[in-house]
Design a protein around this motif. Sequence first.
Motif, PDB file in Angstrom:
ATOM      1  N   PHE A   1       0.874  -1.246  -0.002  1.00  5.07           N
ATOM      2  CA  PHE A   1      -0.108   0.044   0.059  1.00  5.07           C
ATOM      3  C   PHE A   1       1.094   1.308   0.009  1.00  5.07           C
ATOM      4  N   ASP A   2       0.626   2.401  -1.171  1.00  5.68           N
ATOM      5  CA  ASP A   2       1.607   3.193  -1.145  1.00  5.68           C
ATOM      6  C   ASP A   2       0.986   4.234   0.073  1.00  5.68           C
ATOM      7  N   VAL A   3       1.703   4.620   1.140  1.00  6.48           N
ATOM      8  CA  VAL A   3       1.090   5.284   2.262  1.00  6.48           C
ATOM      9  C   VAL A   3       1.468   7.038   1.851  1.00  6.48           C
ATOM     10  N   ARG A   4       2.402   7.035   0.948  1.00  8.19           N
ATOM     11  CA  ARG A   4       2.963   8.389   0.694  1.00  8.19           C
ATOM     12  C   ARG A   4       1.859   9.004  -0.314  1.00  8.19           C
ATOM     13  N   ARG A   5       1.287   8.121  -1.416  1.00  8.32           N
ATOM     14  CA  ARG A   5       0.350   8.609  -2.281  1.00  8.32           C
ATOM     15  C   ARG A   5      -1.003   9.051  -1.574  1.00  8.32           C
ATOM     16  N   PHE A   6      -1.282   8.074  -0.530  1.00 12.84           N
ATOM     17  CA  PHE A   6      -2.675   7.992   0.230  1.00 12.84           C
ATOM     18  C   PHE A   6      -2.433   9.521   1.099  1.00 12.84           C
ATOM     19  N   GLY A   7      -1.453   9.674   1.513  1.00 17.90           N
ATOM     20  CA  GLY A   7      -1.221  11.046   2.296  1.00 17.90           C
ATOM     21  C   GLY A   7      -1.190  12.171   1.713  1.00 17.90           C
ATOM     22  N   ALA A   8      -0.722  12.182   0.191  1.00 14.39           N
ATOM     23  CA  ALA A   8      -0.659  13.240  -0.744  1.00 14.39           C
ATOM     24  C   ALA A   8      -2.072  13.643  -1.303  1.00 14.39           C
ATOM     25  N   VAL A   9      -2.990  12.419  -1.635  1.00 17.92           N
ATOM     26  CA  VAL A   9      -4.257  12.838  -1.920  1.00 17.92           C
ATOM     27  C   VAL A   9      -4.998  13.521  -1.003  1.00 17.92           C
ATOM     28  N   THR A  10      -4.924  12.728   0.372  1.00 15.05           N
ATOM     29  CA  THR A  10      -5.744  13.077   1.289  1.00 15.05           C
ATOM     30  C   THR A  10      -5.606  14.610   1.966  1.00 15.05           C
ATOM     31  N   VAL A  11      -4.114  14.943   1.965  1.00 17.66           N
ATOM     32  CA  VAL A  11      -3.782  16.132   2.658  1.00 17.66           C
ATOM     33  C   VAL A  11      -4.064  17.433   1.247  1.00 17.66           C
ATOM     34  N   PHE A  12      -3.991  17.146   0.146  1.00 19.25           N
ATOM     35  CA  PHE A  12      -4.215  17.973  -0.687  1.00 19.25           C
ATOM     36  C   PHE A  12      -5.833  18.318  -0.853  1.00 19.25           C
ATOM     37  N   THR A  13      -6.379  17.084  -0.817  1.00 15.48           N
ATOM     38  CA  THR A  13      -7.915  17.115  -1.130  1.00 15.48           C
ATOM     39  C   THR A  13      -8.518  17.977  -0.047  1.00 15.48           C
ATOM     40  N   GLY A  14      -8.063  17.469   1.245  1.00 13.22           N
ATOM     41  CA  GLY A  14      -8.814  18.244   2.375  1.00 13.22           C
ATOM     42  C   GLY A  14      -8.506  19.417   2.503  1.00 13.22           C
ATOM     43  N   GLY A  15      -7.353  19.829   2.001  1.00 15.29           N
ATOM     44  CA  GLY A  15      -7.212  21.406   2.244  1.00 15.29           C
ATOM     45  C   GLY A  15      -7.996  22.217   1.126  1.00 15.29           C
ATOM     46  N   TYR A  16      -7.682  21.780  -0.055  1.00 13.47           N
ATOM     47  CA  TYR A  16      -8.292  22.270  -1.010  1.00 13.47           C
ATOM     48  C   TYR A  16      -9.843  22.387  -0.987  1.00 13.47           C
ATOM     49  N   VAL A  17     -10.335  21.288  -1.292  1.00 12.90           N
ATOM     50  CA  VAL A  17     -11.870  20.918  -1.285  1.00 12.90           C
ATOM     51  C   VAL A  17     -12.477  21.485  -0.035  1.00 12.90           C
ATOM     52  N   GLY A  18     -11.884  21.221   1.393  1.00 14.94           N
ATOM     53  CA  GLY A  18     -12.498  21.668   2.601  1.00 14.94           C
ATOM     54  C   GLY A  18     -12.417  22.779   2.958  1.00 14.94           C
ATOM     55  N   VAL A  19     -11.372  23.532   2.346  1.00 20.81           N
ATOM     56  CA  VAL A  19     -11.033  24.815   2.989  1.00 20.81           C
ATOM     57  C   VAL A  19     -11.348  25.928   1.838  1.00 20.81           C
ATOM     58  N   LEU A  20     -10.547  25.940   0.740  1.00 21.77           N
ATOM     59  CA  LEU A  20     -10.707  26.820  -0.259  1.00 21.77           C
ATOM     60  C   LEU A  20     -12.137  26.672  -1.046  1.00 21.77           C
ATOM     61  N   CYS A  21     -12.729  25.420  -1.405  1.00 21.17           N
ATOM     62  CA  CYS A  21     -13.886  25.340  -2.139  1.00 21.17           C
ATOM     63  C   CYS A  21     -15.349  25.783  -0.914  1.00 21.17           C
ATOM     64  N   HIS A  22     -14.834  25.384   0.143  1.00 23.90           N
ATOM     65  CA  HIS A  22     -15.782  25.931   1.177  1.00 23.90           C
ATOM     66  C   HIS A  22     -16.324  27.564   0.688  1.00 23.90           C
ATOM     67  N   HIS A  23     -15.414  28.105   0.667  1.00 22.23           N
ATOM     68  CA  HIS A  23     -15.347  29.731   0.462  1.00 22.23           C
ATOM     69  C   HIS A  23     -15.709  29.987  -0.833  1.00 22.23           C
ATOM     70  N   LEU A  24     -15.417  29.144  -1.870  1.00 21.06           N
ATOM     71  CA  LEU A  24     -15.516  29.569  -3.389  1.00 21.06           C
ATOM     72  C   LEU A  24     -16.644  29.132  -3.814  1.00 21.06           C
ATOM     73  N   TYR A  25     -17.431  28.315  -3.120  1.00 17.05           N
ATOM     74  CA  TYR A  25     -18.946  27.970  -3.580  1.00 17.05           C
ATOM     75  C   TYR A  25     -19.872  29.064  -3.013  1.00 17.05           C
ATOM     76  N   LYS A  26     -19.337  29.703  -2.197  1.00 16.14           N
ATOM     77  CA  LYS A  26     -20.077  31.023  -1.674  1.00 16.14           C
ATOM     78  C   LYS A  26     -19.988  32.158  -2.559  1.00 16.14           C
ATOM     79  N   VAL A  27     -18.944  32.168  -3.373  1.00 19.86           N
ATOM     80  CA  VAL A  27     -18.482  33.259  -4.113  1.00 19.86           C
ATOM     81  C   VAL A  27     -19.527  33.340  -5.373  1.00 19.86           C
ATOM     82  N   TYR A  28     -19.611  32.330  -5.908  1.00 17.90           N
ATOM     83  CA  TYR A  28     -20.255  31.941  -7.125  1.00 17.90           C
ATOM     84  C   TYR A  28     -21.652  32.730  -7.180  1.00 17.90           C
TER      85      TYR A  28
END
Length: 221
Positions: A65-92
């Motif tokens: 199991f590729d732990v580094r890939r798992f961590g990369a996908v999880t960290v990026f997605t959690g930050g980008y979608v969870g934080v940035l998109c939380h605000h972006l979807y209110k801007v539209y």
Amino acid sequence: MASNWRAALARTWRQPLARTWRQVAPGGPAYRRAVLGDTAASFGLAGLGDCVLQLGVEAVEPAAFDVRRFGAVTVFTGGYVGVLCHHLYKVYPLLLGPSRPLACALLDNVHCGLLYIPAYFYGVGLLQGDGLSAVRANLRRQWLETYVSCSAFWVPVMWITFRVVPAPHQVKAVSVGSCIWAVFIDAIAHRAEDRAEDSDSSSNAVDTAVVGAAPKMRSSS
């Protein structure tokens, strides 16, 4: 005179921006709980999706199991979608109007092509240990294919999301869609790879599909 003109121009830009920011990020306990909830959902579903991909679709052994890939996908997605998109979807809706879900979906698709896909390739690629030149070459090679496939899936999904899903739950809905989309596109990639291997096994000239070679798309709109 010039200084007065510059001050007036600055106020013209600052006031609407400040007003918009207060609407998008009002602060307070309820706002913080909402951001944390979206971030947790994005982290969890991104991690679940990559586990399904590696252990189910790709059928890797648990020890491999590729732990580094798992961590990369999880960290990026959690930050980008969870934080940035939380605000972006209110801007539209503030820019386009609250009753224009298709316009919001199309604007999000522009955001996907210009910002999200490059950020995903660079973010996940670098986090999982790829070199900068390799990430850049991968993005140049696969941007168009990735954008077309994502557009075909995400424009209708985001239209439904903006039309049907209440605003406080839109990021969570997108995170669920991302999990499904990642499994679907990875399954297609691996079927293509299997067909290539079967057709070229006699000559050992396997040319695998590039659909699944990019960091697993997509974790947001």
